[in-house]
Scaffold this active site. Sequence first.
Site, PDB file in Angstrom:
ATOM      1  N   HIS A  76      -2.129   1.494   7.295  1.00  0.00           N
ATOM      2  CA  HIS A  76      -2.470   1.538   5.868  1.00  0.00           C
ATOM      3  C   HIS A  76      -2.132   2.915   5.301  1.00  0.00           C
ATOM      4  CE1 HIS A  76      -4.470   0.448   2.224  1.00  0.00           C
ATOM      5  NE2 HIS A  76      -5.466   1.302   2.365  1.00  0.00           N
ATOM      6  N   CYS A  83       0.802  -1.224   0.000  1.00  0.00           N
ATOM      7  CA  CYS A  83       0.000   0.000   0.000  1.00  0.00           C
ATOM      8  C   CYS A  83       0.836   1.277   0.000  1.00  0.00           C
ATOM      9  CB  CYS A  83      -0.986   0.012   1.164  1.00  0.00           C
ATOM     10  SG  CYS A  83      -0.236  -0.102   2.800  1.00  0.00           S
TER      11      CYS A  83
END
Length: 310
Positions: free
Chosen positions: A165, A89
């Site tokens: 994230h 990510c």
Amino acid sequence: MSGGWNTIESDAGVFTYLLQNLGAKDVQFEELISLDSESLRQQSPVYGVIFLFKYPTDEKPSDKPKDGTFDHDAAENIFFAAQTIQNACGTQALLSVLLNKDGDIDIGAPLRDFKDFTTAFPADLRGEALSNSDLIRETHNSFARSSPFVDETQRTATEDDDVYHFIAYTPINGKLYELDGLQPAPISHGDCSFEEFPDKVIPVLQRRIERYPVTEIRFNLLAMVRDLRIKAREIGDVEWLQREEQKRTSWQWENALRRHNFIGFVGELMKGVVKQKIKEGTYDQWVEEAKTKTRTRYEERRKKGVADDI
């Protein structure tokens, strides 16, 4: 390196040299300490930001985002890739900004070829192509911390683990988009010109942070900006240029250290120190003093609300 993707740190030096090693030119990242429009505007031109946050693993998928609106049509008209593999990510968020600024930024021939190759793909196939790109994966993994203990490609998260994230925010075609590969489409946060971006993105980030308890402070924000050395040269600020060059040297040193682990060296060093302390008869006193200092530092950090990891 293995064939998987390893975790990387949210660090301006890591992401700047990720850009450089992928072939992008005259662009870098700066970490933002304060979450205000003026601080972001001072970095102008700002191409986008990458936001790191604790991911709510218990959150269920929804047809409607908590803020903004899904723009499914935009998913086919801009570079948006679904995240199809764990740990990718960070680089995916970087590319979500970079590949949507082709023309404003020289993204380099390898990434331009990748973008052209995936232009007609739907988001899920773009994600697969990104995950299977040797260039992108190997460049990403070259910035992972070396560890003799944990292979991140084999590690499985548990319910007790903190999961983080990366997502991107950038202005594209007059709209402010949130680009998160775990979402089904880009999320539009309304009209936004390139010049308005610092003023428009900060309230969006603040609303996201407000969803968390006030005790949660583990957030990080990186801005993709033009190489500050260029700006320093343009205005003839020699001291600023020297600071930026010194910062690049420091980043290179830190990135080099990330490729090595020093566990063996530290182990041998500690054996020597312990042997010497025992010989001097001060081993027990040394251990107790170390415990006291550790407790003191922990209490000071706890009072300040400083997180132990991010």
